[in-house]
Design a protein around this motif. Structure first.
Motif, mmCIF file in Angstrom:
data_model
loop_
_atom_site.group_PDB
_atom_site.id
_atom_site.type_symbol
_atom_site.label_atom_id
_atom_site.label_comp_id
_atom_site.label_asym_id
_atom_site.label_seq_id
_atom_site.Cartn_x
_atom_site.Cartn_y
_atom_site.Cartn_z
ATOM 1 N N GLY A 63 61.682 47.484 62.186
ATOM 2 C CA GLY A 63 62.746 46.635 61.652
ATOM 3 C C GLY A 63 63.395 47.253 60.420
ATOM 4 N N ILE A 64 64.547 46.724 60.052
ATOM 5 C CA ILE A 64 65.351 47.318 58.993
ATOM 6 C C ILE A 64 64.703 47.210 57.623
ATOM 7 N N TRP A 65 64.090 46.064 57.291
ATOM 8 C CA TRP A 65 63.588 45.862 55.935
ATOM 9 C C TRP A 65 62.364 46.720 55.639
ATOM 10 N N ILE A 66 61.421 46.763 56.540
ATOM 11 C CA ILE A 66 60.238 47.610 56.332
ATOM 12 C C ILE A 66 60.649 49.076 56.276
ATOM 13 N N THR A 67 61.622 49.458 57.127
ATOM 14 C CA THR A 67 62.104 50.836 57.124
ATOM 15 C C THR A 67 62.719 51.204 55.781
ATOM 16 N N VAL A 68 63.558 50.318 55.254
ATOM 17 C CA VAL A 68 64.213 50.589 53.963
ATOM 18 C C VAL A 68 63.184 50.676 52.834
ATOM 19 N N ILE A 69 62.224 49.759 52.813
ATOM 20 C CA ILE A 69 61.200 49.757 51.764
ATOM 21 C C ILE A 69 60.344 51.022 51.829
ATOM 22 N N ALA A 70 59.911 51.395 53.037
ATOM 23 C CA ALA A 70 59.077 52.581 53.190
ATOM 24 C C ALA A 70 59.871 53.850 52.884
ATOM 25 N N THR A 71 61.164 53.861 53.232
ATOM 26 C CA THR A 71 62.011 55.013 52.903
ATOM 27 C C THR A 71 62.134 55.162 51.396
ATOM 28 N N PHE A 72 62.327 54.049 50.709
ATOM 29 C CA PHE A 72 62.417 54.082 49.248
ATOM 30 C C PHE A 72 61.098 54.563 48.641
ATOM 31 N N LEU A 73 59.977 54.175 49.241
ATOM 32 C CA LEU A 73 58.672 54.645 48.792
ATOM 33 C C LEU A 73 58.580 56.166 48.924
ATOM 34 N N GLY A 74 59.125 56.692 50.028
ATOM 35 C CA GLY A 74 59.146 58.137 50.207
ATOM 36 C C GLY A 74 59.978 58.839 49.141
ATOM 37 N N VAL A 75 61.107 58.214 48.764
ATOM 38 C CA VAL A 75 61.970 58.776 47.716
ATOM 39 C C VAL A 75 61.223 58.820 46.379
ATOM 40 N N ILE A 76 60.589 57.700 46.005
ATOM 41 C CA ILE A 76 59.872 57.625 44.735
ATOM 42 C C ILE A 76 58.717 58.629 44.699
ATOM 43 N N THR A 77 57.975 58.720 45.805
ATOM 44 C CA THR A 77 56.848 59.655 45.874
ATOM 45 C C THR A 77 57.316 61.088 45.691
ATOM 46 N N THR A 78 58.403 61.454 46.359
ATOM 47 C CA THR A 78 58.939 62.808 46.254
ATOM 48 C C THR A 78 59.430 63.092 44.841
ATOM 49 N N MET A 79 60.055 62.113 44.217
ATOM 50 C CA MET A 79 60.537 62.284 42.848
ATOM 51 C C MET A 79 59.378 62.543 41.891
ATOM 52 N N LEU A 80 58.274 61.826 42.066
ATOM 53 C CA LEU A 80 57.102 62.024 41.217
ATOM 54 C C LEU A 80 56.480 63.400 41.440
ATOM 55 N N ILE A 81 56.452 63.833 42.701
ATOM 56 C CA ILE A 81 55.925 65.164 43.006
ATOM 57 C C ILE A 81 56.767 66.232 42.315
ATOM 58 N N LYS A 82 58.083 66.084 42.393
ATOM 59 C CA LYS A 82 58.989 67.053 41.779
ATOM 60 C C LYS A 82 58.761 67.137 40.276
ATOM 61 N N GLU A 83 58.612 65.996 39.629
ATOM 62 C CA GLU A 83 58.452 65.971 38.180
ATOM 63 C C GLU A 83 57.147 66.609 37.721
ATOM 64 N N ASN A 84 56.178 66.678 38.634
ATOM 65 C CA ASN A 84 54.870 67.238 38.258
ATOM 66 C C ASN A 84 54.640 68.646 38.800
ATOM 67 N N LEU A 85 55.649 69.219 39.465
ATOM 68 C CA LEU A 85 55.536 70.596 39.941
ATOM 69 C C LEU A 85 55.845 71.557 38.796
ATOM 70 N N ASP A 86 54.915 72.447 38.505
ATOM 71 C CA ASP A 86 55.083 73.387 37.404
ATOM 72 C C ASP A 86 55.635 74.707 37.930
ATOM 73 N N MET A 87 56.932 74.722 38.245
ATOM 74 C CA MET A 87 57.571 75.924 38.777
ATOM 75 C C MET A 87 59.070 75.835 38.553
#
Length: 226
Positions: A63-87
């Motif tokens: 469904g649309i709502w779970i998809t949007v929420i989980a997609t946003f979770l993927g965005v936040i997770t990736t952003m945190l990974i980027k901020e902690n990559l030392d390169m």
């Protein structure tokens, strides 16, 4: 049976992304002159995968709502990974794309394994389609890593590794078919969020000319046709 299906999923992932890596070697020597086109191509491939494949299938499953929420979770997770990559910035972009491809190969493997359990012919068909579909994804990974001046042999190794989670997913799918079906849509959504962040934050802002636009459109066509 489990081993056979696991190997089929592994080959679909490794051969698909690996072939994309090999193809990138053809362009490696000209990467400095064509970087805008290649980055646009990678962005077009990844964004098209998000729109035509990942989110579409996730919406059908969850469904649309779970998809949007989980997609946003993927965005936040990736952003945190980027901020902690030392390169360096270029290395961050390349490795984020590599990680996002790995992440979304896992649920595709789950789909292959589950399909074999329900219908053998469906499993073979899905493995073939996803294997072909992985070629432009491997190309996107390789082109992004090429921009960091990484050796061609190492780039091909990374694209092969990116396909390994599909074998793992196939094993889990066939072994726990009933239990994992409900999670496939969530995994796809998280992968979509990861790739969406990489495209909008890392790839497209770095290229702003006509060659990037042409590459973006070519990448979109490639994924749509595949």
């Amino acid at each position: 049976m489990v081993l056979k299906i696991t190997l089929i999923g592994l080959l679909a992932g490794v051969l698909g992304t690996g072939l994309g890596g090999v193809l990138s070697g053809i362009f490696k020597k000209k990467i400095d002159r064509c970087i805008d086109f290649f980055m646009g191509l990678a962005g077009g491939i990844m964004l098209a995968v998000v729109v035509f494949d990942l989110m579409k299938e996730a919406i059908d499953l969850k469904g649309i709502w779970i998809t949007v929420i989980a997609t946003f979770l993927g965005v936040i997770t990736t952003m945190l990974i980027k901020e902690n990559l030392d390169m360096s910035q270029d290395q961050k972009s390349g490795y984020l794309i590599f990680l996002s491809i790995m992440l979304h190969n896992l649920p595709e493997g789950l789909a292959i394994g589950s399909s074999f359990v329900s219908a053998t012919q469906l499993g073979w068909t899905l493995a073939l389609v996803i294997g072909i579909h992985n070629i432009p994804e491997g190309l996107a990974t390789a082109l992004s890593l090429a921009g960091t001046k990484m050796k061609t042999s190492r780039i091909i190794l990374y694209t092969v590794i990116a396909g390994v989670p599909m074998g793992i997913g196939s094993f889990l799918g066939v072994y726990f078919a009933g239990n994992f079906n409900s999670l496939i849509g969530i995994f796809l959504s998280i992968a979509a969020g990861t790739m969406l962040y990489v495209v909008l934050e890392e790839i497209l802002p770095r290229t702003k000319n006509i060659f990037c636009i042409i590459g973006f459109l070519v990448g979109t066509i490639i994924v749509y046709c595949v």
